[in-house]
Design an enzyme around this catalytic site. Sequence first.
Site, mmCIF file in Angstrom:
data_model
loop_
_atom_site.group_PDB
_atom_site.id
_atom_site.type_symbol
_atom_site.label_atom_id
_atom_site.label_comp_id
_atom_site.label_asym_id
_atom_site.label_seq_id
_atom_site.Cartn_x
_atom_site.Cartn_y
_atom_site.Cartn_z
ATOM 1 N N HIS A 1 46.402 37.425 47.391
ATOM 2 C CA HIS A 1 45.662 36.260 46.882
ATOM 3 C C HIS A 1 46.632 35.165 46.478
ATOM 4 O O HIS A 1 47.730 35.438 45.970
ATOM 5 C CB HIS A 1 44.733 36.642 45.728
ATOM 6 C CG HIS A 1 45.416 37.139 44.488
ATOM 7 N ND1 HIS A 1 45.859 36.300 43.487
ATOM 8 C CD2 HIS A 1 45.729 38.399 44.076
ATOM 9 C CE1 HIS A 1 46.399 37.008 42.513
ATOM 10 N NE2 HIS A 1 46.346 38.290 42.842
ATOM 11 N N ASP B 1 45.716 32.428 44.474
ATOM 12 C CA ASP B 1 45.451 31.825 43.180
ATOM 13 C C ASP B 1 46.244 32.563 42.112
ATOM 14 O O ASP B 1 46.689 33.693 42.309
ATOM 15 C CB ASP B 1 43.962 31.862 42.860
ATOM 16 C CG ASP B 1 43.427 33.280 42.701
ATOM 17 O OD1 ASP B 1 43.677 34.108 43.611
ATOM 18 O OD2 ASP B 1 42.779 33.583 41.683
ATOM 19 N N ASP C 1 52.689 37.749 40.908
ATOM 20 C CA ASP C 1 51.265 38.052 41.111
ATOM 21 C C ASP C 1 50.548 36.788 41.568
ATOM 22 O O ASP C 1 50.113 35.991 40.742
ATOM 23 C CB ASP C 1 50.681 38.564 39.793
ATOM 24 C CG ASP C 1 49.212 38.887 39.874
ATOM 25 O OD1 ASP C 1 48.723 39.182 40.976
ATOM 26 O OD2 ASP C 1 48.530 38.835 38.820
ATOM 27 N N GLU D 1 40.902 35.372 43.227
ATOM 28 C CA GLU D 1 40.891 36.762 42.755
ATOM 29 C C GLU D 1 40.948 36.848 41.233
ATOM 30 O O GLU D 1 40.283 37.688 40.621
ATOM 31 C CB GLU D 1 42.076 37.519 43.364
ATOM 32 C CG GLU D 1 42.043 39.025 43.123
ATOM 33 C CD GLU D 1 42.714 39.455 41.834
ATOM 34 O OE1 GLU D 1 42.514 40.615 41.411
ATOM 35 O OE2 GLU D 1 43.440 38.637 41.221
ATOM 36 N N GLU D 2 41.727 35.993 40.619
ATOM 37 C CA GLU D 2 41.954 36.107 39.179
ATOM 38 C C GLU D 2 40.702 35.795 38.364
ATOM 39 O O GLU D 2 40.502 36.365 37.288
ATOM 40 C CB GLU D 2 43.087 35.170 38.747
ATOM 41 C CG GLU D 2 44.444 35.477 39.368
ATOM 42 C CD GLU D 2 45.074 36.751 38.836
ATOM 43 O OE1 GLU D 2 44.428 37.455 38.037
ATOM 44 O OE2 GLU D 2 46.221 37.032 39.218
ATOM 45 N N HIS E 1 50.868 37.812 34.374
ATOM 46 C CA HIS E 1 49.887 37.269 33.432
ATOM 47 C C HIS E 1 50.506 36.876 32.094
ATOM 48 O O HIS E 1 49.793 36.426 31.197
ATOM 49 C CB HIS E 1 48.723 38.259 33.177
ATOM 50 C CG HIS E 1 47.857 38.496 34.356
ATOM 51 N ND1 HIS E 1 46.538 38.926 34.255
ATOM 52 C CD2 HIS E 1 48.084 38.388 35.698
ATOM 53 C CE1 HIS E 1 46.015 39.074 35.458
ATOM 54 N NE2 HIS E 1 46.936 38.749 36.348
#
Length: 479
Positions: free
Chosen positions: A87, A89, A121, A152-153, A416
């Site tokens: 992904h 995003d 990520d 996705e996030e 994150h």
Amino acid sequence: MTDFAAKARELMPQLTEDLIELTKIPSIAFPNHPKEEVRRAHDHLVELLRGAGVTDIDSLDLPDTSPVIMGHIPAPPDAPTVLLYGHYDVQPSGDESLWESPPFEPTRIDGGAIRGRGVADCKSNLIAHIGALRAWDGRPPVGVRIVFEGQEEYGSAFDDFPPQKPELFAADAMVIADMGNVRPGEPTLTVALRGAADLVVEVRTLKKAIHSGEFGGAAPDALLTLMHALSTLHDSNGDVAVNGLRRDPWNGTSYSDKEFAELAGMLPGMPQLGSGPIGERLWHGPSITVIGLDAPAVDTAASAVVPYARAAISLRVHPEQDVKEGQRALVTHLEKLRPFGIELTVTPGDAGAGFAAPTGGPAYTAMQKSMRKAWGNTPVEMASGGSIPLVNALSKAAPNAEILMLGAEDGHCGLHAPNERVLLDEIEKVVIAEATFFAEFAAGFTASLFLDTMGVPPCRATTDPTATPTPQSSRPPRP
């Protein structure tokens, strides 16, 4: 077979520059963030894919969802097809004062790493996919399907979409590159994801707040009532105390107590919650976390009995437990409580199923061999306490495809969190492993077809949908 180690070394300078340029784009697909930046990342990746030899590229547009990049390289005759997922995003940067350098100004740091939001990520994994295709000059010995997601996030309509159009996702194996190694230099296949569910529990006892001196001691305190209810969710060790939630032994790799304390940022002398091995607590059993609480703030609190309180609860369940079943068990536990004789209101929220990947099939075996060549170490198995909703949808769309979860992230990369980083050596190793996997899987697939024609019973999961793969750990294969 090409010397992919040498090829990857040759490719890494350009791949690194491509990663830096991609990481500069703040492709945050959350509300109130510019959609133009997400589209810019999409367009940049399309150009990188074209340069890697993918000519058949399209975008899948769904309501309220960032575009999904869909690409295809047809399979050579009698060759399998591999779906490559990632992904583009990223998470919001959070408090930028906690970053050692601006989050969207990717910065090279000591140890051969790059720091920046989304650099691990999951943009590093997208670049690794592109590197593996470049290693074959865009002509791998397998068919390739590209699925690069753009939301996705935050979650989107794409989470449940693949079973509606299974032909778009038809594959013999899927490389889900949204994971990584348990620690740097230790090749790791993620074989299970816990399920996730939310709920809200609330209590209302009074029409309004009332004087704690005049009424306290007899008037029902909503916050105290809620606290008593929440205290029943764990026993004195910190283990989950709700009946009906599954927990099994975990025999894969795990963190040491010291390593986990460092990764979690535990304060000195702080004990862990629960008992038993860490891997079992994190990955093969339930967890219940109070993630939000509505109650008067301390700084503005009045001397009053609280009339209303509410808590948000996050539940994680064993990868092979029905997540709705687990959510019902927690709801039932709370609804049966009557703290001080007071009834609670419990409202279930979203629920996403866990996933347990069958192991021991031809794609899994080929990837193990390829990772061993790339890192020089035997791969280990781990699980994840997090969830990737799309994995279940992809599995439903292509039920015979083996799902392989890996990537360039590692347990210490800080995804994150502030100062997220990725190690360039890990990206290089993933490129080697994936490029090698294309060859290993194609060779095994062709050999299996030959055995089919000779009348030998097939060993491929794609040939016999009812065949049960041989598990490589104590977990039973996924039904």
